[in-house]
Motif scaffolding. Structure first.
Motif, mmCIF file in Angstrom:
data_model
loop_
_atom_site.group_PDB
_atom_site.id
_atom_site.type_symbol
_atom_site.label_atom_id
_atom_site.label_comp_id
_atom_site.label_asym_id
_atom_site.label_seq_id
_atom_site.Cartn_x
_atom_site.Cartn_y
_atom_site.Cartn_z
ATOM 1 N N ALA A 5 -2.523 -7.886 -5.261
ATOM 2 C CA ALA A 5 -2.624 -8.043 -6.747
ATOM 3 C C ALA A 5 -2.007 -6.899 -7.462
ATOM 4 N N ASP A 6 -2.352 -5.509 -7.106
ATOM 5 C CA ASP A 6 -1.996 -4.319 -7.732
ATOM 6 C C ASP A 6 -0.392 -4.123 -7.848
ATOM 7 N N SER A 7 0.206 -4.464 -6.617
ATOM 8 C CA SER A 7 1.603 -4.323 -6.791
ATOM 9 C C SER A 7 2.252 -5.304 -7.545
ATOM 10 N N THR A 29 0.789 -1.083 0.112
ATOM 11 C CA THR A 29 0.019 -0.083 -0.062
ATOM 12 C C THR A 29 0.733 1.454 0.110
ATOM 13 N N LEU A 30 1.939 1.208 0.847
ATOM 14 C CA LEU A 30 2.856 2.457 1.024
ATOM 15 C C LEU A 30 3.840 2.690 -0.239
ATOM 16 N N GLY A 31 4.215 1.458 -0.677
ATOM 17 C CA GLY A 31 4.893 1.272 -2.030
ATOM 18 C C GLY A 31 4.363 1.742 -3.069
ATOM 19 N N ARG A 32 3.021 1.614 -3.467
ATOM 20 C CA ARG A 32 2.179 2.296 -4.586
ATOM 21 C C ARG A 32 1.969 3.693 -4.333
ATOM 22 N N GLN A 50 7.180 -1.489 -9.328
ATOM 23 C CA GLN A 50 7.572 -1.892 -8.087
ATOM 24 C C GLN A 50 8.623 -2.652 -8.231
ATOM 25 N N TYR A 51 9.868 -2.863 -7.520
ATOM 26 C CA TYR A 51 10.832 -3.865 -7.863
ATOM 27 C C TYR A 51 10.446 -5.283 -7.065
ATOM 28 N N MET A 52 9.939 -5.340 -5.997
ATOM 29 C CA MET A 52 9.647 -6.515 -5.192
ATOM 30 C C MET A 52 8.596 -6.657 -4.126
ATOM 31 N N THR A 53 7.979 -7.434 -3.567
ATOM 32 C CA THR A 53 7.197 -7.627 -2.472
ATOM 33 C C THR A 53 7.604 -8.925 -1.777
#
Length: 377
Positions: A282-284, A253-256, A293-296
């Motif tokens: 899913a969005d990330s 959430t913060l990454g997006r 975004q690089y990773m999760t």
């Protein structure tokens, strides 16, 4: 005729007693079929809690339990009222992902009523009134975030003459997991900072023990808009004269939100920083697949929910928990179960790093709804 009536009466009485016994114990000795499981999730603005609530209810009902889910709207007073309602309804066990330590008063009520409490993926701090916590290895979650940044920046080949630049975000200061995530990440990144090959832009708490600086990078209630505003301020302030190579973002959430802020800055329109995340939303994962975004970090919360229900079932039955895929924290990891008042039994599941190379792992695990999966196909 009279004998026949007596025989029938005896048989009917025995059948009634047998039926009553079955109703009383749920059909089997020690069954939890009649047990209400009260499930309290903290909020709905982070999508994983909605999923977790649904999964917990599904797994509990599959075991014959009654289950009810409530969401606290990031308001501990509201969540406490929901928990008190569960107690009034006669819940045998509460599965709680709390908003903050204000939940401790209701946990004490549950203990007085001999109702078991399981802290779910967030420790309940400042309480000695419960015994169980189930979560992922959250220090390792942070390590995976640090390793993602290490890999994305190729830090092993970086030099002090051409350093990389990073800014740091942390999660909610009311969520004990945020400290483990941050310390795990910094256990990977600090050696590069000390060598001078990685430079921090903005506040730099070496660990979460630096309370003053940690509060400056923390994000209240994991709110995306708060992270976006802080990132915008960084881009026009401390990071105005540098190009950031990475951002430590503690969840998706913060990454997006950080990505959104970066895209509005001309310096990052063609190349975004390496940005971390967590939860495999899913969005990330779409963002990862598309090279943004690089990773999760994938924490299979379906497995966590199932494990929590297995634990709840064992606790209500008075049995020793046997939870496939989970280990009881020991040694240095035992501190994951430290509430500040006692060390509870902490059951840990393993997280998995997700990058563009293996983005399909959560999809293959059936982690997403049909609508979410469609975004990834």
């Amino acid at each position: 005729m009279k004998k026949l009536l007596i025989v029938l009466l005896v048989l009917l009485t025995a059948a009634a007693a047998s039926f009553a016994g079955a109703r009383a114990d749920g059909g089997a000795s020690g069954s939890t079929a009649a047990s209400l499981v009260g499930i309290a999730m903290p909020e709905t603005h982070v999508e994983r809690w909605v999923k977790d609530g649904a999964s917990l209810k599904r797994f509990a009902e599959a075991r014959g339990m009654r289950a009810e889910v409530q969401f606290g709207n990031a308001d501990q007073t509201q969540q406490n009222q929901q928990l008190q309602s569960f107690l009034t309804q006669g819940a045998k066990v509460l599965i709680i992902s709390c908003v903050n330590d204000g939940v401790a008063s209701v946990v004490a009520e549950a203990a007085r009523d001999k109702v078991a409490v399981i802290a779910y993926d967030r420790i309940i701090p400042n309480s000695a009134d419960y015994d169980y916590y189930i979560t992922f290895n959250n220090f390792k979650v942070g390590q995976l975030q640090g390793q993602g940044i290490e890999e994305g920046l190729n830090l092993k080949a970086a030099t002090a003459q051409a350093p990389k630049y990073i800014t740091l975000f942390a999660g909610s200061p009311t969520d004990g997991n945020a400290f483990f995530f941050y310390d795990g990440a910094m256990s990977i990144l600090n050696p590069y900072i000390e060598k001078g090959v990685l430079k921090v832009v903005g506040p730099y708490p070496k660990t979460s023990a630096d309370t003053a600086n940690f509060q400056r990078i923390a994000t209240e209630n994991w709110q995306g808009p708060i992270a976006k505003t802080r990132m915008e301020n960084l881009l026009s302030g401390d990071a105005r004269d540098v190009v950031l190579d990475a951002v430590l973002a503690p969840n998706d959430t913060l990454g997006r939100a950080i990505i959104e802020a970066c895209k509005a800055d001309a310096k990052y329109r063609t190349k975004l920083p390496v940005i971390s995340g967590q939860d495999a939303e899913a969005d990330s994962v779409v963002s990862i697949k598309n090279g943004e975004q690089y990773m999760t970090v994938f924490k299979d919360t379906n497995k966590l929910a199932e494990a929590a229900v297995i634990l709840a079932d064992a606790v209500v039955r008075g049995q020793t928990p046997n939870i496939p895929g989970a280990v009881l924290a020991s040694g240095d990891l035992a501190k994951i179960g430290d509430t500040g008042r006692k060390v509870v039994k902490a059951y840990l599941l393993d997280p998995v790093i997700i990058t563009r190379n293996n983005w399909q792992v959560p999809l293959d695990a059936g982690f997403y709804t049909d609508a979410e999966a469609a975004k990834l196909r």
